[in-house]
Write an enzyme that holds these catalytic residues in place. Structure first.
Site, PDB file in Angstrom:
ATOM      1  N   SER A 181       0.825  -1.201   0.000  1.00 53.95           N
ATOM      2  CA  SER A 181       0.000   0.000   0.000  1.00 53.95           C
ATOM      3  C   SER A 181       0.868   1.264   0.000  1.00 53.95           C
ATOM      4  CB  SER A 181      -0.961  -0.047   1.183  1.00 53.95           C
ATOM      5  OG  SER A 181      -2.050   0.831   1.013  1.00 53.95           O
ATOM      6  N   ARG A 253     -11.684   6.115  10.076  1.00 49.13           N
ATOM      7  CA  ARG A 253     -11.233   4.719  10.079  1.00 49.13           C
ATOM      8  C   ARG A 253     -12.327   3.782   9.566  1.00 49.13           C
ATOM      9  NH1 ARG A 253      -6.589   2.185   9.498  1.00 49.13           N
ATOM     10  NH2 ARG A 253      -6.236   0.483  10.939  1.00 49.13           N
ATOM     11  N   ASP A 347      -9.316  -6.797  -4.189  1.00 57.12           N
ATOM     12  CA  ASP A 347      -8.978  -5.473  -3.670  1.00 57.12           C
ATOM     13  C   ASP A 347      -9.801  -4.416  -4.403  1.00 57.12           C
ATOM     14  OD1 ASP A 347      -7.790  -3.106  -2.792  1.00 57.12           O
ATOM     15  OD2 ASP A 347      -5.765  -3.947  -2.830  1.00 57.12           O
ATOM     16  N   HIS A 377      -8.262  -5.756   0.193  1.00 52.10           N
ATOM     17  CA  HIS A 377      -6.964  -5.098   0.373  1.00 52.10           C
ATOM     18  C   HIS A 377      -6.236  -5.602   1.621  1.00 52.10           C
ATOM     19  CE1 HIS A 377      -4.091  -1.884  -0.366  1.00 52.10           C
ATOM     20  NE2 HIS A 377      -4.242  -1.413   0.863  1.00 52.10           N
ATOM     21  N   ASP A 378      -6.952  -5.872   2.684  1.00 49.27           N
ATOM     22  CA  ASP A 378      -6.328  -6.358   3.919  1.00 49.27           C
ATOM     23  C   ASP A 378      -5.699  -7.734   3.774  1.00 49.27           C
ATOM     24  OD1 ASP A 378      -6.389  -4.318   5.716  1.00 49.27           O
ATOM     25  OD2 ASP A 378      -8.135  -5.010   6.822  1.00 49.27           O
TER      26      ASP A 378
END
Length: 399
Positions: A181, A253, A347, A377-378
């Site tokens: 990232s 967040r 993602d 993405h994680d």
């Protein structure tokens, strides 16, 4: 990217796991706190890329190392952290480190990035909040936190500091630089700005230039923090516990975490399940996915700083490897070292098309390494056999 991932058991309430103590105004590491495994490099003045301030004075970089630099000085590996990461890539939560390392399955003895074999370094970026000079650091003029006075920094500013650290450590070139990232953005920039320092690149879930879609998600996060009255324009460090800008940062967040996960993963994991005994219909209870997002919002607020969140997101918005260099393809055509470009197939923040652009433009890339994962993405951070195998194969391939 969510570099503080925890998997919550489907039958366990995120609310039950939450720390009920007041959230500090800032979760930044501050002067006088235990250093933990951190080492410090006093860089001095850092020339800034864009900000009219011109230079950031008295810059200090916090970093950690594992393993030993060999006599030939050719076994050095740099791990570049993502948005809310820091220098603590691996190791337990301990004095000075509120959470365990963010890549423990990949970095360590006998692991894909083997610290018995390699000299491994990871540093907190300029603008960070875990030991490197950032908004919570003391201003050289009055010793009070920089706060709103801290300048705008770009990915290139961060990289200038990382290049200086490389030379301070006596590393003639990194055998490999690996970054997920935002870390991948910096890896690309190091290769363009100081090609002599890079022998190979591992670029994971990243892009050559931040797209309008990514700018849009970032804009919403920045607005959430700035709209919190407790943010006080960035000068909130004197606020008591429980009175800082944790609501705005928590909303930021939650927005970000939604992009870190795939829609199918969230739906399959939570569906329309209700959290607890109160039905959300009518506006009183909450859905299970709401509880999950609130959990991550609370957790980040306890270990991060709202000003740093803004500065780092702004830096990611600045990212364009082609800026002032004739465009992306022209800039990347100069990076001829072997490059592994990896993308998670689900993602939705940095989609496969971003990886494909990188792979097409980098002479040393051999297509896109596609990792299957339901997570999104994680998947770059959550321990999995697929991720371990990909990193191990890359590292062994350039060993």
């Amino acid at each position: 990217m969510d570099d503080d991932e925890i998997e919550i058991d489907d039958h366990q309430s995120a609310a039950d796991m939450r720390d009920n103590s007041p959230i500090p105004a800032s979760g930044a590491w501050r002067e006088g706190d235990p250093a933990g495994r951190r080492q410090f490099f006093e860089l001095g003045d850092l020339e800034l890329d864009i900000d009219p301030l011109g230079v950031l004075p008295g810059v200090r970089i916090a970093y950690e190392t594992w393993g030993q630099l060999n006599a030939a000085r050719d076994n050095a590996v740099y791990i570049a952290h993502a948005l809310t990461g820091d220098s603590h890539a691996t190791g337990p939560a301990e004095s000075g480190h509120r959470t365990g390392g963010w890549w423990p399955a990949l970095v360590g003895p006998g692991k894909p990035v083997d610290t018995d074999k390699y000299f491994v370094v990871s540093a907190n970026v300029v603008g960070g909040c875990q030991g490197s000079t950032g908004p919570a650091s003391p201003h050289p003029d009055d010793g009070a936190p920089w706060g709103s006075r801290f300048p705008y920094v770009t990915i290139r500013d961060m990289v200038r500091a990382e290049i200086a650290l490389t030379r301070h450590l006596g590393v003639p070139s990194w055998r490999m630089i690996i970054g997920p990232s935002m870390g991948g953005m910096r890896a690309i920039e190091i290769a363009v700005m100081a090609p002599e320092l890079v022998k190979s690149l591992g670029l994971l879930g990243t892009c050559a230039a931040t797209t309008a879609d990514q700018l849009a998600w970032n804009t919403a996060q920045l607005a959430a923090i700035r709209a919190d009255p407790a943010f006080a324009g960035g000068d909130f460090y004197g606020a008591p516990d429980g009175a800082g800008p944790h609501v705005g940062m928590g909303i930021a967040r939650m927005i970000a975490h939604t992009t870190y996960r795939s829609g199918s993963e969230l739906t399959g994991r939570f569906g329309r399940e209700v959290q607890g005994d109160v039905n959300p219909l009518g506006g009183r209870g909450q859905y299970a996915v709401e509880s999950y997002l609130r959990h991550h919002a609370d957790k980040l607020a306890r270990r991060f700083d709202a000003n740093t969140y803004i500065r780092l997101v702004e830096a990611m918005c600045s990212h364009d490897v082609g800026r002032g260099r004739g465009g992306v393809h022209e800039a990347l055509s100069r990076v001829t070292v072997p490059a592994m470009v990896m993308s998670v197939d689900t993602d939705r923040l940095y989609p496969v098309s971003d990886a494909q652009l990188l792979a097409d433009a980098l002479p040393g890339a051999n297509g896109v390494t596609l990792m299957p994962s339901a997570i999104g993405h994680d998947g770059l951070l959550v321990d999995s056999p697929e991720l371990t195998d990909i990193i191990r194969e890359f590292v062994e391939g350039v060993a």
